[in-house]
Enzyme design. Structure first.
Site, PDB file in Angstrom:
ATOM      1  N   LYS B 219      -7.093  -8.308 -81.331  1.00  0.00           N
ATOM      2  CA  LYS B 219      -5.796  -8.914 -81.362  1.00  0.00           C
ATOM      3  C   LYS B 219      -5.934  -9.701 -82.626  1.00  0.00           C
ATOM      4  CE  LYS B 219      -3.907 -12.885 -80.274  1.00  0.00           C
ATOM      5  NZ  LYS B 219      -3.241 -13.129 -81.184  1.00  0.00           N
ATOM      6  N   GLU B 293     -16.768 -18.422 -81.915  1.00  0.00           N
ATOM      7  CA  GLU B 293     -16.926 -18.994 -83.263  1.00  0.00           C
ATOM      8  C   GLU B 293     -15.850 -20.068 -83.484  1.00  0.00           C
ATOM      9  OE1 GLU B 293     -16.636 -20.079 -86.458  1.00  0.00           O
ATOM     10  OE2 GLU B 293     -16.421 -18.329 -87.385  1.00  0.00           O
ATOM     11  N   CYS B 327     -13.244 -22.307 -91.456  1.00  0.00           N
ATOM     12  CA  CYS B 327     -13.939 -23.246 -90.340  1.00  0.00           C
ATOM     13  C   CYS B 327     -15.063 -23.872 -90.648  1.00  0.00           C
ATOM     14  CB  CYS B 327     -14.229 -22.305 -89.114  1.00  0.00           C
ATOM     15  SG  CYS B 327     -15.092 -20.662 -89.651  1.00  0.00           S
ATOM     16  N   GLU B 425     -10.987 -31.688 -87.224  1.00  0.00           N
ATOM     17  CA  GLU B 425     -10.802 -30.573 -88.026  1.00  0.00           C
ATOM     18  C   GLU B 425      -9.416 -30.572 -88.490  1.00  0.00           C
ATOM     19  OE1 GLU B 425     -11.335 -26.507 -86.440  1.00  0.00           O
ATOM     20  OE2 GLU B 425     -12.390 -26.166 -88.291  1.00  0.00           O
TER      21      GLU B 425
END
Lengths: 282, 513
Positions: B219, B293, B327, B425
């Site tokens: 997906k 991840e 990331c 983040e």
């Protein structure tokens, strides 16, 4: 001459190189197959788990920073210490004890040899498409919670601990619930070995009480377990999701099967592979 | 804190600049920073001219063909630089996902039973075809996601192709990959990827899975489905056996259907730490293998003995690459105290020459923010940064276009470790600058984060750089460089940045048992 009245020993916990009683003050009795009282053991509490985790964290960096060669020698020394306690360990196991002790000592010897080879076998240099020196090396994950099986109370425990400590981790172990004595005798073999205090901490107690605390403690970085129920396996994984512990729970294992239990694959879950890049052109 | 310029002082005069590609009216600055300084050169617009064919709407790619979603539901895929709808994308339902899983299950025995060499040859075919259609893929990626064309053209797409080439060669060599073990496929893999590197993340997921003999249901993220659908066309084009790759588009509900499907053997997820933890809980009672991840708050550490200009370039690349939607972005900068003022000056300077604007322009450095939602998230953090007392610097010379989702790249000085912008983040072009005195302090502050994805170290002292690299809790450490990627080089994090590695020999472990 009347038979000597034996002393019934109370085995204490092993935390940070010392042998404290549980802070909860609780203990349970251990009986042999014929229902004779053989020992008392501590029934560890959540606080004991936390103390053991603290001790692990204090000890772990020094152990991780020891050279791989030194860790290898220290593990071999542990095998020597176990050899010296063969009879005591075998008696604590009971039936077939001698065979299990021998296999346990040999297992430690096997993983002693991995300390300075794992990085060579599983690390490596990566041929990237550019002028960089790029390499991957394993580092210990940190503090590992070990839940030992009831089946093979010494060999199962040793098989879970050895791959964990070989790479520089520290561990907090929960001994077999039905027979924790071999684990506690092992702790007494570890204490005078060269393994720094706090690298292997040993608790005795009930999984029903303690598994949850292992899974949710945020300073535990990974879990290595065998012989746990499906519910406890799920509990370990669910609780671990909060700090993303690396959880490795074995299914059925025949710990006497060397082929199955002696492999770099047993070490994999307890290392972090770090990849380092540096330009190699000016 | 001795910064010399703060927000607004450098670009106060740029209001006359209109539009993305017309910086001609920007006044030259008063200081003399040499020919490389921002604002001294003017550029003509250089838009990419290739236009890929894009259908008005797309179906789901299941069992080797595009099919209608069960309930006919579709959602718009938006060009974030213009807010125009590019195409309508299918919303896969639970039963659509089930169809895809069944196709993957059915395809599994034949695919796993193929010789490694033949599996490899299919992967080589995919790689070659992607290379041949590289420009089209790059343009599509930029249109759909907002990233600068020079990045999709020179980084995303070539790396994605390279991933297939690299893994193609593993397919018949798996027994050499992990000594003493006999790798077997895991089975049907459910893979969920993010919107920051759509095609590249697809390659990271699909290439190793297929090489190891697994079949996949993937997906893409809901804002960036188009290159995955183009990839599906390529699979059909090169004759990949049907059912080996299935692409189901949709948002969180579709992802949930994959995670919860009982006939999936492995979940691989790249995305936020929050969702990663939910997935870990969701599969806790099952035998599904899991790799994650996740997020990061990576530290870039610059010592006083670093090559400064090289380091500044690395810092800029580390945080503003792909609008900071990375990331492993170097979003915390630790500067040794003695060079703090100099570094802040140089950062301000360098930022003045960053070109923000039309992602399709080959000169653009920073493109559009991927979505309206992400822009709102970034703005929330900017407000917090200001509120909590840090000083914002956004000396970027370009004026932002009126339509589309845009954010000026910026950095903050005077940041305390407790500030939100130093801990969470942001996933945007926002850098938190802090200082340190000793290597020990730098390391302990860098490691003081629940994340552990990447880190950067800048110094010309060899022993120091390797010592610091050893002591940083991060899965990838870039020394005197940043944001480098290669299919042979494992990538993945420590701690709450996830587990498992992608790429290299280590990446194969996730797809074998």
């Amino acid at each position: 001459m009347s038979e000597r009245l034996p002393i019934i020993k109370t085995y204490k916990l092993a935390i940070g190189g010392k042998f404290p009683r549980t802070e909860s003050g609780r203990s349970t009795s251990i009986h042999d197959a014929s229902q004779n009282l053989v020992a008392h053991v501590c029934r560890a509490s959540r606080k004991d788990v936390r103390d053991a985790v603290d001790a692990s964290h204090k000890a772990q960096p020094g152990w991780a920073n020891a050279t791989a060669f030194l860790r290898s020698q220290v593990l071999y020394r542990l095998a020597e210490m176990m050899e010296g306690k063969r009879d005591e360990l075998a008696n604590a196991i009971g039936e077939n004890g001698q065979r299990e002790v021998d296999a346990s000592i040999d297992r430690v010897v096997h993983y002693a040899g991995w300390c300075d080879k794992y990085a060579q076998v599983m690390g490596g240099s990566n041929p990237v498409a550019g002028p960089y020196h790029d390499f991957t090396v394993p580092f210990p994950v940190g503090v590992v919670g070990v839940i030992a099986p009831d089946d093979a109370p010494l060999l199962g425990l040793v098989s879970l601990i050895a791959p964990v400590i070989a790479m520089g981790n520290a561990c907090v172990t929960l001994a077999s619930e039905t027979n924790p004595v071999p684990a506690l005798v092992l702790a007494e073999a570890i204490a005078p070995s060269d393994l720094p205090g706090g690298i292997v901490n040993t608790l005795s107690g009930f999984r029903e009480e303690l598994v949850e605390h292992f899974s949710t403690h945020r300073e535990i970085d990974a879990i290595h377990a065998a012989g746990v129920s499906d519910e406890h396996r799920t509990l370990l994984r669910t609780g671990s999701a909060d700090n993303l512990k690396r959880v490795h729970v074995h299914g059925e294992v025949d710990f006497f099967d060397e082929e199955a239990c002696e492999s770099s694959a047993w070490i994999d879950p307890f290392v972090e592979f770090k990849t380092i890049w540096h330009p190699s052109a000016v | 804190m001795g910064m010399t310029t703060v927000s607004g002082t450098q670009n106060a005069g740029h209001a006359g600049s209109e539009g993305v590609n017309q910086n001609t009216t920007r006044p030259a600055r008063l200081d003399l920073r040499g020919a490389s300084g921002g604002g001294l050169f003017e550029y003509a617009p250089a838009p990419e001219s290739v236009r890929p064919d894009i259908a008005d709407s797309y179906g789901l790619f299941i069992d080797g063909a595009f099919v209608e979603p069960e309930n006919g539901a579709r959602f718009a895929s938006i060009n974030p630089a213009t807010e125009d709808t590019i195409s309508m994308v299918a919303q896969a339902s639970v039963s659509d996902v089930d169809r895809a899983v069944r196709a993957a299950r059915e395809a599994l025995p034949t695919w796993a039973g193929l010789s490694g060499k033949d599996r490899g040859k299919y992967l080589y075919r995919i790689a070659r075809r992607m290379q041949e259609r590289a420009r089209e893929l790059a343009v599509l990626e930029t249109l759909d996601g907002g990233k600068p064309i020079k990045e999709s053209r020179d980084i995303d797409v070539p790396l994605a192709c390279a991933h297939f080439f690299y893994h193609a060669g593993w397919a018949d060599k798996l027994k050499f990959a992990l000594p003493g073990r006999e790798p077997r496929p895991v089975g049907v893999c459910g893979q969920i990827i993010p919107w920051n590197f759509p095609l590249l993340m697809l390659a990271w997921k699909i290439a190793p899975a297929l090489a190891c003999g697994n079949t996949v249901v993937l997906k893409p993220a809901e804002t960036t489905s188009l290159t995955a659908l183009r990839f599906a066309e390529i699979c059909a084009e090169i004759g990949l056996p049907k059912g080996v790759v299935n692409i189901v588009t949709g948002a969180g509900e579709t992802g949930k259907a994959i995670v919860e499907h009982s006939d999936i053997n492995k979940i691989a997820f790249t995305g936020s730490t929050q969702v990663g933890k939910m997935i870990a809980k969701s599969v806790a009672a099952t035998d599904k293998k899991l790799t994650l991840e996740l997020g990061g708050k990576s530290a870039n550490i610059i010592f006083e003995d670093a090559s400064l200009d090289q380091a500044i370039e690395g810092i800029i690349e580390g945080i503003y690459f792909n609008q900071g939607h990375v990331c492993c972005a170097g979003s915390r900068l630790f500067v040794q105290e003695s060079i703090l003022d100099t570094v802040i000056d140089k950062l301000n300077d360098r930022m003045g020459s960053l070109r923000v604007g039309d992602p399709m322009d080959k000169n653009t450095d920073v493109g559009a923010i991927n979505s309206k939602e992400q822009l709102a998230t970034i703005k929330k953090y900017l407000a917090l940064g200001d509120e909590e007392g840090a000083v914002r610097h956004d000396a970027c010379g370009s004026a932002l276009p009126e339509k589309g989702y845009w954010c000026k790249p910026c950095f903050y000085s005077g940041v305390q470790p407790s500030h939100t912008i130093a801990r969470e983040e942001i996933f945007g072009p926002v850098l938190a600058v802090m200082s340190f005195r000793t290597p020990d302090e730098a390391i302990s502050r860098a490691n003081n984060s629940p994340y552990g994805l990447a880190a950067g170290v800048w110094t010309d002292k060899g022993s120091k750089i390797f010592d610091v690299a050893r002591r940083l809790d991060a899965g990838v450490v870039w020394l005197n460089t940043y944001n480098k990627f290669d299919p042979t080089s494992p990538f993945g994090g420590y701690k709450e940045s996830g587990f498992g590695r992608e790429g290299g020999r280590h990446g194969l472990m996730a797809y074998c048992q």
